[in-house]
Design an enzyme around this catalytic site. Sequence first.
Site, short mmCIF file in Angstrom:
data_model
loop_
_atom_site.label_atom_id
_atom_site.label_comp_id
_atom_site.label_asym_id
_atom_site.label_seq_id
_atom_site.Cartn_x
_atom_site.Cartn_y
_atom_site.Cartn_z
N ASN A 87 -1.51 -3.60 -3.89
CA ASN A 87 -0.06 -3.65 -3.73
C ASN A 87 0.30 -4.83 -2.83
O ASN A 87 -0.30 -5.00 -1.76
CB ASN A 87 0.44 -2.35 -3.10
CG ASN A 87 0.22 -1.15 -4.00
OD1 ASN A 87 0.29 -1.27 -5.22
ND2 ASN A 87 -0.06 0.01 -3.42
N GLY A 93 5.02 -2.34 -3.38
CA GLY A 93 4.66 -1.06 -2.76
C GLY A 93 3.70 -1.18 -1.60
O GLY A 93 3.07 -0.20 -1.20
N GLN A 94 3.59 -2.38 -1.02
CA GLN A 94 2.68 -2.55 0.13
C GLN A 94 3.32 -1.99 1.39
O GLN A 94 4.41 -2.42 1.78
CB GLN A 94 2.36 -4.04 0.33
CG GLN A 94 1.34 -4.27 1.44
CD GLN A 94 0.95 -5.74 1.59
OE1 GLN A 94 1.51 -6.62 0.93
NE2 GLN A 94 0.00 -5.99 2.47
N HIS A 100 -5.53 -5.02 1.45
CA HIS A 100 -6.44 -3.93 1.11
C HIS A 100 -6.45 -3.73 -0.39
O HIS A 100 -5.43 -3.86 -1.06
CB HIS A 100 -6.05 -2.62 1.81
CG HIS A 100 -4.61 -2.24 1.66
ND1 HIS A 100 -3.59 -2.85 2.37
CD2 HIS A 100 -4.00 -1.33 0.86
CE1 HIS A 100 -2.43 -2.31 2.04
NE2 HIS A 100 -2.66 -1.39 1.11
#
Length: 114
Positions: A87, A93-94, A100
């Site tokens: 994301n 949507g981070q 990561h």
Amino acid sequence: MDCIFCKIAAGEIPATVVYEDELVKAFRDLEPQAPEHVLIIPKKHVGSLLELGEEDKDLAAHILADVVPKLAKELGVAEKGFRIVCNTGEEGGQTVHHLHVHLLGGRSMQWPPG
Ligand code: DGP
């Protein structure tokens, strides 16, 4: 810098670590979205995919070409299949601003994602 994943990388905050080497750490997601759900992070702070520099190409390749396949096999999801998600940014949507890669498996994935 007040970064939760930097703290996990440094061992200052506990996590269920499933893999670690000099460049990366992988640990179980706090809010698993599948029977197997781990996060793979670089130990050094990189805010997102967009902040990877020229000097990070080996790191990016290491995550994708070494760590993801190794963990998929070790977690037992390589044969049936799995999904990786990265994301990026607000609409992506981070929520944690330290790069990561989610590795999700152990169930059938849907498409399109929500
Ligand atoms: P993203 O939405 O792509 O930024 O995902 C962030 C993920 O990180 C989310 O699935 C929950 C997980 N997470 C957030 N804080 C922690 C934490 O302190 N420990 C662990 N293990 N996972 C966390």
